[in-house]
Design a protein around this motif. Sequence first.
Motif, PDB file in Angstrom:
ATOM      1  N   VAL A  46       0.845  -1.201   0.000  1.00  0.00           N
ATOM      2  CA  VAL A  46       0.000   0.000   0.000  1.00  0.00           C
ATOM      3  C   VAL A  46       0.875   1.244   0.000  1.00  0.00           C
ATOM      4  CG1 VAL A  46      -1.743   1.300   1.287  1.00  0.00           C
ATOM      5  CG2 VAL A  46      -1.898  -1.200   1.149  1.00  0.00           C
ATOM      6  N   GLU A  47       1.867   1.250   0.880  1.00  0.00           N
ATOM      7  CA  GLU A  47       2.762   2.409   0.964  1.00  0.00           C
ATOM      8  C   GLU A  47       3.546   2.605  -0.328  1.00  0.00           C
ATOM      9  OE1 GLU A  47       2.480   0.020   3.106  1.00  0.00           O
ATOM     10  OE2 GLU A  47       1.961   0.896   5.066  1.00  0.00           O
ATOM     11  N   ARG A  48       3.970   1.492  -0.934  1.00  0.00           N
ATOM     12  CA  ARG A  48       4.729   1.616  -2.174  1.00  0.00           C
ATOM     13  C   ARG A  48       3.859   2.140  -3.308  1.00  0.00           C
ATOM     14  NH1 ARG A  48       9.692  -0.892  -2.395  1.00  0.00           N
ATOM     15  NH2 ARG A  48       9.505  -1.219  -4.644  1.00  0.00           N
ATOM     16  N   ALA A  49       2.621   1.715  -3.353  1.00  0.00           N
ATOM     17  CA  ALA A  49       1.719   2.221  -4.397  1.00  0.00           C
ATOM     18  C   ALA A  49       1.484   3.723  -4.219  1.00  0.00           C
ATOM     19  CB  ALA A  49       0.393   1.460  -4.349  1.00  0.00           C
ATOM     20  N   ALA A  50       1.302   4.149  -2.954  1.00  0.00           N
ATOM     21  CA  ALA A  50       1.108   5.578  -2.683  1.00  0.00           C
ATOM     22  C   ALA A  50       2.369   6.370  -3.048  1.00  0.00           C
ATOM     23  CB  ALA A  50       0.741   5.789  -1.222  1.00  0.00           C
ATOM     24  N   ALA A  51       3.532   5.784  -2.750  1.00  0.00           N
ATOM     25  CA  ALA A  51       4.788   6.467  -3.070  1.00  0.00           C
ATOM     26  C   ALA A  51       4.947   6.646  -4.566  1.00  0.00           C
ATOM     27  CB  ALA A  51       5.963   5.675  -2.499  1.00  0.00           C
ATOM     28  N   LYS A  52       4.606   5.627  -5.339  1.00  0.00           N
ATOM     29  CA  LYS A  52       4.708   5.732  -6.792  1.00  0.00           C
ATOM     30  C   LYS A  52       3.731   6.766  -7.345  1.00  0.00           C
ATOM     31  CE  LYS A  52       6.473   1.069  -7.629  1.00  0.00           C
ATOM     32  NZ  LYS A  52       6.255  -0.245  -8.286  1.00  0.00           N
ATOM     33  N   GLN A  53       2.555   6.889  -6.713  1.00  0.00           N
ATOM     34  CA  GLN A  53       1.593   7.902  -7.151  1.00  0.00           C
ATOM     35  C   GLN A  53       2.133   9.309  -6.871  1.00  0.00           C
ATOM     36  OE1 GLN A  53      -2.290   7.465  -5.459  1.00  0.00           O
ATOM     37  NE2 GLN A  53      -3.198   9.083  -6.693  1.00  0.00           N
ATOM     38  N   HIS A  54       2.737   9.479  -5.703  1.00  0.00           N
ATOM     39  CA  HIS A  54       3.353  10.777  -5.388  1.00  0.00           C
ATOM     40  C   HIS A  54       4.476  11.097  -6.386  1.00  0.00           C
ATOM     41  CE1 HIS A  54       1.042  11.458  -1.848  1.00  0.00           C
ATOM     42  NE2 HIS A  54       1.569  10.462  -1.146  1.00  0.00           N
ATOM     43  N   ALA A  55       5.237  10.080  -6.734  1.00  0.00           N
ATOM     44  CA  ALA A  55       6.331  10.296  -7.687  1.00  0.00           C
ATOM     45  C   ALA A  55       5.792  10.731  -9.043  1.00  0.00           C
ATOM     46  CB  ALA A  55       7.160   9.021  -7.823  1.00  0.00           C
ATOM     47  N   GLN A  56       4.686  10.123  -9.470  1.00  0.00           N
ATOM     48  CA  GLN A  56       4.059  10.512 -10.744  1.00  0.00           C
ATOM     49  C   GLN A  56       3.638  11.977 -10.707  1.00  0.00           C
ATOM     50  OE1 GLN A  56       3.525   9.006 -13.618  1.00  0.00           O
ATOM     51  NE2 GLN A  56       3.801   6.795 -13.290  1.00  0.00           N
ATOM     52  N   GLN A  57       3.100  12.414  -9.588  1.00  0.00           N
ATOM     53  CA  GLN A  57       2.630  13.795  -9.479  1.00  0.00           C
ATOM     54  C   GLN A  57       3.794  14.786  -9.446  1.00  0.00           C
ATOM     55  OE1 GLN A  57       0.377  13.525  -5.855  1.00  0.00           O
ATOM     56  NE2 GLN A  57      -1.396  12.552  -6.810  1.00  0.00           N
ATOM     57  N   ASP A  58       4.891  14.386  -8.806  1.00  0.00           N
ATOM     58  CA  ASP A  58       6.016  15.315  -8.631  1.00  0.00           C
ATOM     59  C   ASP A  58       6.949  15.384  -9.829  1.00  0.00           C
ATOM     60  OD1 ASP A  58       5.122  15.954  -6.128  1.00  0.00           O
ATOM     61  OD2 ASP A  58       6.511  14.605  -5.079  1.00  0.00           O
ATOM     62  N   ALA A  59       6.984  14.316 -10.627  1.00  0.00           N
ATOM     63  CA  ALA A  59       8.019  14.204 -11.660  1.00  0.00           C
ATOM     64  C   ALA A  59       7.957  15.346 -12.669  1.00  0.00           C
ATOM     65  CB  ALA A  59       7.903  12.863 -12.371  1.00  0.00           C
ATOM     66  N   SER A  60       6.771  15.661 -13.187  1.00  0.00           N
ATOM     67  CA  SER A  60       6.669  16.703 -14.217  1.00  0.00           C
ATOM     68  C   SER A  60       7.028  18.081 -13.655  1.00  0.00           C
ATOM     69  CB  SER A  60       5.268  16.717 -14.822  1.00  0.00           C
ATOM     70  OG  SER A  60       4.291  16.944 -13.815  1.00  0.00           O
ATOM     71  N   VAL A  61       6.662  18.334 -12.395  1.00  0.00           N
ATOM     72  CA  VAL A  61       6.994  19.619 -11.775  1.00  0.00           C
ATOM     73  C   VAL A  61       8.509  19.724 -11.576  1.00  0.00           C
ATOM     74  CG1 VAL A  61       6.567  21.131  -9.797  1.00  0.00           C
ATOM     75  CG2 VAL A  61       4.763  19.605 -10.624  1.00  0.00           C
ATOM     76  N   TYR A  62       9.100  18.644 -11.112  1.00  0.00           N
ATOM     77  CA  TYR A  62      10.558  18.604 -10.912  1.00  0.00           C
ATOM     78  C   TYR A  62      11.294  18.807 -12.226  1.00  0.00           C
ATOM     79  CZ  TYR A  62      15.055  16.213 -10.082  1.00  0.00           C
ATOM     80  OH  TYR A  62      16.381  15.868 -10.017  1.00  0.00           O
ATOM     81  N   LEU A  63      10.817  18.135 -13.274  1.00  0.00           N
ATOM     82  CA  LEU A  63      11.451  18.260 -14.589  1.00  0.00           C
ATOM     83  C   LEU A  63      11.385  19.700 -15.084  1.00  0.00           C
ATOM     84  CD1 LEU A  63      12.668  17.121 -17.194  1.00  0.00           C
ATOM     85  CD2 LEU A  63      10.337  16.550 -17.936  1.00  0.00           C
TER      86      LEU A  63
END
Length: 506
Positions: A46-63
């Motif tokens: 569950v935590e890993r799935a949530a972490a991957k979702q957060h990463a998806q949201q942050d990646a474009s902003v970081y880029l």
Amino acid sequence: MTSVHLQSFPAAHPPEIPAVPALGLPWALAEAQTFHLRGLGRLARVERAAAKQHAQQDASVYLAAESARLEAVRRRLSGEAQEWWQALVSNDEATVCEAVNTAFSDNPAAGCAVGMDGSVLSVVMRQQDLDSLPTQTAGLTPNGRPALKNLTKRDRLLWWLTTMGSNLVATLKEGFATAPGVTAIDLAVLTRLPNTQRLGFVAYGRWTRQAVESTPWLTAEDALRFLDIGQDVSCSVTATASGNLSNTIKPLDTTRVPGLQDLLDHAQDEPDAGEPSLADLDISLGANTPPDGATSVVNPYRIRSFAEWRQETSAAPPPMPTVPPVTPAALIPGQTVALPEEAWHGLDIAFRFAGADADLTLFLTGEDGRVAVDEDFVFYHQPSAADGAVRLLGKQPEGPHTVERATVHLSALPEQVRRVAIAINMDVDTGLTCGSLTHSALHMGCMTGTCWTFQPPADSNIQAMVVAELYRHIIDRRPAWKLRAVGQGWADGLDGLARAHGVDVE
């Protein structure tokens, strides 16, 4: 010694600021996942799935943030470069002297730019002492056998004069090539006089750009033309009425040129005197090698990691989970290991060594082990590839060792990249081989703390080596990445290494 003036020196041109490294969303996502998944066990689904979702949201902003920041850095560098170039062509004294002295730093006869007067540059050159030249030269006996023959005083003096002229003309040519706004150079030559062993000026004059650049420099004897093409040239070595050279070197009268005597009075020519000296001129002028070897060049395009970006943009970023240290798994040549999924999102690479200098190099290849384009060759002049998925992070001293680091995001590599070769290469010009390296080891690790190490062989017959290889594989019908320790190389250094991986070497 008598042909330095036959060199050609490239003319200065406006600085070219390189483009910022290309970054892509797969790289940004891999960086973000490395951050968000750190410290989460494989069973915390569950935590890993949530972490991957957060990463998806942050990646474009970081880029977007990193791309914008790097473009701003490039605009700033371009502005600074334009200002520097304008100062150089406008004959700003500090700018011209710094540029010319940097160019002079590898000259066989140490030269130093000491000032500007309008468009005229003043230079002092330290010529080799006459007493340092051999008194014999190679020759043949009447029977044709090799032998040494004694040089006459005049032959030795002619050799020294030709050497001085060669270095003087080369200094003029390089000065004009480096400073495009300079129209003439006032140059004075210092040496240690044979009779007194004291410093003295033995030549000075003014040489214009037009005179130097219009004179054909074809043979060693042409070096003596410096006496004819300059203005108000004075030289200690003169011709007698019969056309022969004088057999002594006497100091020139310094009262004719303002400032020469003051310069001579304050000249310090002894090394180890506790202060900068003419004997140390090449070192003090050099901008290529820091004296203590500890200063590293800063990469203006250094890419911030996702963790750095979060820390700088968030008011209270979440603390980074600590990862307990893990003993590295030592690999032997030919051994392979399957990399865990965590290593796909971020594999940290560090090559540690001592004894000599070496560079880390990476090749992104297909199944045939050859790059598709030269841009898949990652080295010190091209430190990034695959939109940031593979990057060199720089070299720095750490205690008695030097460490060069790189990072590879396997999950961000294009599908056509099937292998990543991790290689090292020595500087071919030094003649040193991989056998000169001591305490060399390649370390690789990922965010879970899992790590591997491999000590490549100290092979004195090669100058470049593939230390390890990352390659795609299938395990239980699922895609995987594996690591193989290699330790095999090429005798002809980087050229052979590059050609073997499909890079065109000009």
